[in-house]
Scaffold this motif. Structure first.
Motif, mmCIF file in Angstrom:
data_model
loop_
_atom_site.group_PDB
_atom_site.id
_atom_site.type_symbol
_atom_site.label_atom_id
_atom_site.label_comp_id
_atom_site.label_asym_id
_atom_site.label_seq_id
_atom_site.Cartn_x
_atom_site.Cartn_y
_atom_site.Cartn_z
ATOM 1 N N TYR A 189 0.916 -1.195 0.020
ATOM 2 C CA TYR A 189 -0.183 0.127 -0.055
ATOM 3 C C TYR A 189 0.809 1.220 0.094
ATOM 4 N N HIS A 190 0.629 2.073 -0.918
ATOM 5 C CA HIS A 190 1.362 3.298 -0.981
ATOM 6 C C HIS A 190 0.553 4.380 -1.300
ATOM 7 N N GLY A 191 -0.458 4.655 -1.199
ATOM 8 C CA GLY A 191 -1.506 5.639 -1.274
ATOM 9 C C GLY A 191 -2.555 5.695 -1.997
ATOM 10 N N GLY A 192 -3.393 6.373 -1.887
ATOM 11 C CA GLY A 192 -4.788 6.324 -2.598
ATOM 12 C C GLY A 192 -5.109 7.624 -3.850
ATOM 13 N N SER A 193 -4.079 8.013 -4.117
ATOM 14 C CA SER A 193 -4.286 8.861 -5.243
ATOM 15 C C SER A 193 -4.441 8.337 -6.393
ATOM 16 N N SER A 194 -4.549 8.841 -7.745
ATOM 17 C CA SER A 194 -4.534 8.234 -8.936
ATOM 18 C C SER A 194 -3.410 7.500 -9.597
ATOM 19 N N SER A 195 -2.268 8.107 -9.081
ATOM 20 C CA SER A 195 -1.191 7.492 -9.414
ATOM 21 C C SER A 195 -0.669 6.578 -8.295
ATOM 22 N N THR A 196 -0.626 6.550 -7.171
ATOM 23 C CA THR A 196 -0.244 5.797 -6.207
ATOM 24 C C THR A 196 -1.221 4.621 -5.927
ATOM 25 N N ILE A 197 -2.323 4.772 -6.329
ATOM 26 C CA ILE A 197 -3.107 3.408 -6.457
ATOM 27 C C ILE A 197 -2.384 2.600 -7.421
ATOM 28 N N GLY A 198 -1.937 2.961 -8.430
ATOM 29 C CA GLY A 198 -1.114 2.057 -9.245
ATOM 30 C C GLY A 198 -0.080 1.231 -8.625
ATOM 31 N N ALA B 20 -1.213 -2.525 -4.476
ATOM 32 C CA ALA B 20 -1.586 -3.961 -4.583
ATOM 33 C C ALA B 20 -2.417 -4.711 -3.738
ATOM 34 N N LEU B 21 -3.312 -4.274 -3.477
ATOM 35 C CA LEU B 21 -4.366 -4.632 -2.803
ATOM 36 C C LEU B 21 -5.881 -4.309 -3.349
ATOM 37 N N ASN B 22 -6.608 -5.380 -3.971
ATOM 38 C CA ASN B 22 -8.019 -5.130 -4.752
ATOM 39 C C ASN B 22 -8.748 -4.076 -3.869
ATOM 40 N N THR B 23 -8.656 -4.182 -2.516
ATOM 41 C CA THR B 23 -9.742 -3.489 -1.701
ATOM 42 C C THR B 23 -9.485 -2.028 -1.698
ATOM 43 N N TRP B 24 -8.168 -1.596 -2.194
ATOM 44 C CA TRP B 24 -8.132 -0.183 -2.108
ATOM 45 C C TRP B 24 -7.974 0.268 -3.623
ATOM 46 N N LYS B 25 -8.357 -0.504 -4.636
ATOM 47 C CA LYS B 25 -7.959 -0.014 -6.052
ATOM 48 C C LYS B 25 -9.259 0.405 -6.618
ATOM 49 N N TYR B 26 -9.239 1.171 -7.593
ATOM 50 C CA TYR B 26 -10.508 1.468 -8.539
ATOM 51 C C TYR B 26 -9.949 1.008 -9.941
ATOM 52 N N PRO B 27 -10.904 0.578 -10.600
ATOM 53 C CA PRO B 27 -10.613 0.321 -12.055
ATOM 54 C C PRO B 27 -10.173 1.407 -12.932
ATOM 55 N N ILE B 28 -9.092 2.191 -12.749
ATOM 56 C CA ILE B 28 -8.692 3.188 -13.727
ATOM 57 C C ILE B 28 -7.168 2.754 -14.094
#
Length: 479
Positions: free
Chosen positions: A193-202, A205-213
């Motif tokens: 987990y490295h953050g929740g912005s559009s770049s750090t979501i990339g 690597a935990l699907n619970t925190w990732k949007y389909p972008i």
């Protein structure tokens, strides 16, 4: 229970009543060797502090207002959410004045302790003089803080950029890596987990925190998890996977590699010993830079070292940090070498609130408190005591699949089957509520939410640790 044992217990009980010691028996926390077990829950350690009477809105009203005006993505802990209104060192107080042991430090943030007087004083005194001035003017607070932070870093890590959060720090680090290397591909670990912005979501690597972008040139390699990883603690085989991925999944050149030394949100997973030393060499040969995410493991929390990456005997090219750096202030930082820092001078790089004088004064006070109160040694001593007790508890309760971590960065993974390592999701949820009822606030992590994250403020004591372990024992026994 056999007739003979029943009679023995009845005689023992009768003797207690006859000798008017029934009150002692009921209040005792010790297990009796004649078939009885303690029935009274453990009690919070004594704490000489009286919270102020609370006269504000109550939990139901606050929750309704949150639902009406704040984003629906916000979540809260517990079936009946807590209205926390005051904090003092390792304890929090709700609207009724009830005290809770904060074993999660406001998500690993209250490093010195809630409302630590030295940090409060630094913030208050600076606020009286100047609350805000951007870096287009001079002010000593940002320079003093940068100097203090740089003095804690090894090697040539001497240039500091201040930001407002760990997410922003990792964004900036990724930008630096790409500009300096001239490459785009970033490598991160699964379960990170490295953050929740559009770049750090990339990078996460935990699907619970990732949007389909679109994630943009991010590659995730095998997680070197000694408990669940496919290669156990074999760092060499995990490192070979990184090389294999570079050879087959990239042009052969990468921008950088980022990793937490102990994965926080992923469930306090410590990387296989020696892993980073092998991977840093591979990444640098592929043209990339190595980034250490110290958002949770920094500032002595591991006990053995000031920075988590030091446990792997490496020196990164870029270090990111936040959370404990400000004891709750919105503060983060990136520290790197002069050579890497120079790439940002190609354009204007600016942060309106980065190095705010109040945050800088508070951050410098945190560094001084951690030194003055010998936090690293304290983390090591109390953490070792707690981990030893938790591992003893693991021998007693099969539901505890793994106890791991260093210092006061600890994870307890719960499973329904030790052989299969089946996540005990439902049981974890029940125990989570039980611990709150007993007066303990912990975190949850891991992909399946079956890991208790124990990461309290540094003022957490051995008595607090004993209470936590006793309470967990009691709660598991009641499942």
């Amino acid at each position: 229970m056999g007739l003979e044992k029943k009679l023995t217990n009845r005689r023992f009980l009768g003797a207690l009543i006859k000798n008017r010691r029934w009150g002692w028996f009921c209040s005792s926390r010790l297990a009796l060797d004649r078939g009885f077990s303690a029935s009274a829950p453990p009690q919070l350690p004594a704490f000489d502090y009286e919270p102020k009477p609370y006269k504000g809105p109550l939990a139901d009203e606050v929750l309704e207002k949150r639902k009406k005006y704040l984003g629906p993505s916000l979540f809260h802990y517990y079936q009946k959410p807590l209205n926390i209104v005051e904090g003092k060192m390792q304890y929090l107080f709700d609207e009724n004045g009830r005290r809770y042991l904060d074993a999660f430090a406001g998500i690993v943030t209250a490093s010195c302790g809630h409302c630590h007087p030295d940090v409060l004083n630094a913030i208050t005194e600076q606020s009286k003089l100047l609350q805000h001035a951007t870096t287009i003017y001079l002010h000593h607070a940002i320079a003093d803080f940068a100097e203090g932070l740089a003095s804690k870093m090894p090697g040539n890590l001497k240039v500091v950029y201040f930001v407002n959060s760990g997410t922003e720090a990792n964004e900036l680090a990724m930008l630096m890596a790409r500009l300096y290397s001239g490459n785009l591909g970033m490598i991160a670990l699964r379960n990170a987990y490295h953050g929740g912005s559009s770049s750090t979501i990339g990078l996460t690597a935990l699907n619970t925190w990732k949007y389909p972008i679109p994630q943009g040139e991010i590659h995730h390699v095998l997680n070197p998890n000694p408990y669940r990883g496919v290669f156990g603690s074999d760092a060499k085989r995990y490192a070979e996977d990184v090389q294999d991925h570079i050879d087959h999944g990239t042009s052969g050149r990468v921008a950088g590699f980022i990793a937490e030394t102990i994965q926080g949100v992923g469930g306090a997973v410590e990387l296989a010993p020696g892993y980073l030393k092998l991977v840093y060499d591979i990444v640098r040969k592929a043209g990339g830079v190595c980034i250490a995410d110290e958002v949770q493991t920094g500032f002595g929390r591991t006990g053995s070292h000031y920075w988590g990456f030091e446990t792997q005997e490496v020196v990164p090219d870029i270090v990111t940090m936040a959370k404990g750096i400000g004891n709750g202030l919105p503060l983060g930082a990136v520290v790197t070498t002069p050579e890497i820092a120079s790439v940002l001078a190609q354009k204007i790089q600016f942060n309106t609130f980065g190095g705010n004088p109040v945050c800088s004064a508070g951050g410098l006070a945190v560094l001084r408190v951690l030194d003055k109160e010998k936090s690293q040694a304290h983390y090591a001593e109390v953490g070792s005591h707690m981990i030893e007790r938790l591992r003893d508890l693991q021998q007693k309760h099969d539901i505890i699949g793994d106890v791991r971590g260093r210092g006061l960065m600890v994870g307890i993974e719960l499973v329904t089957d030790r052989e299969q390592k089946t996540p005990a999701k439902a049981e974890t949820a029940v125990l989570f509520e039980s611990l709150r009822e007993l007066g303990i606030l912990v975190g949850k992590g891991g992909l399946h939410g079956n890991v208790f994250r124990i990461k309290p403020p540094m003022c957490f004591t051995k008595a607090d640790a004993d209470f936590l372990v006793d309470a967990l024992d009691y709660a598991i026994s009641k499942l």
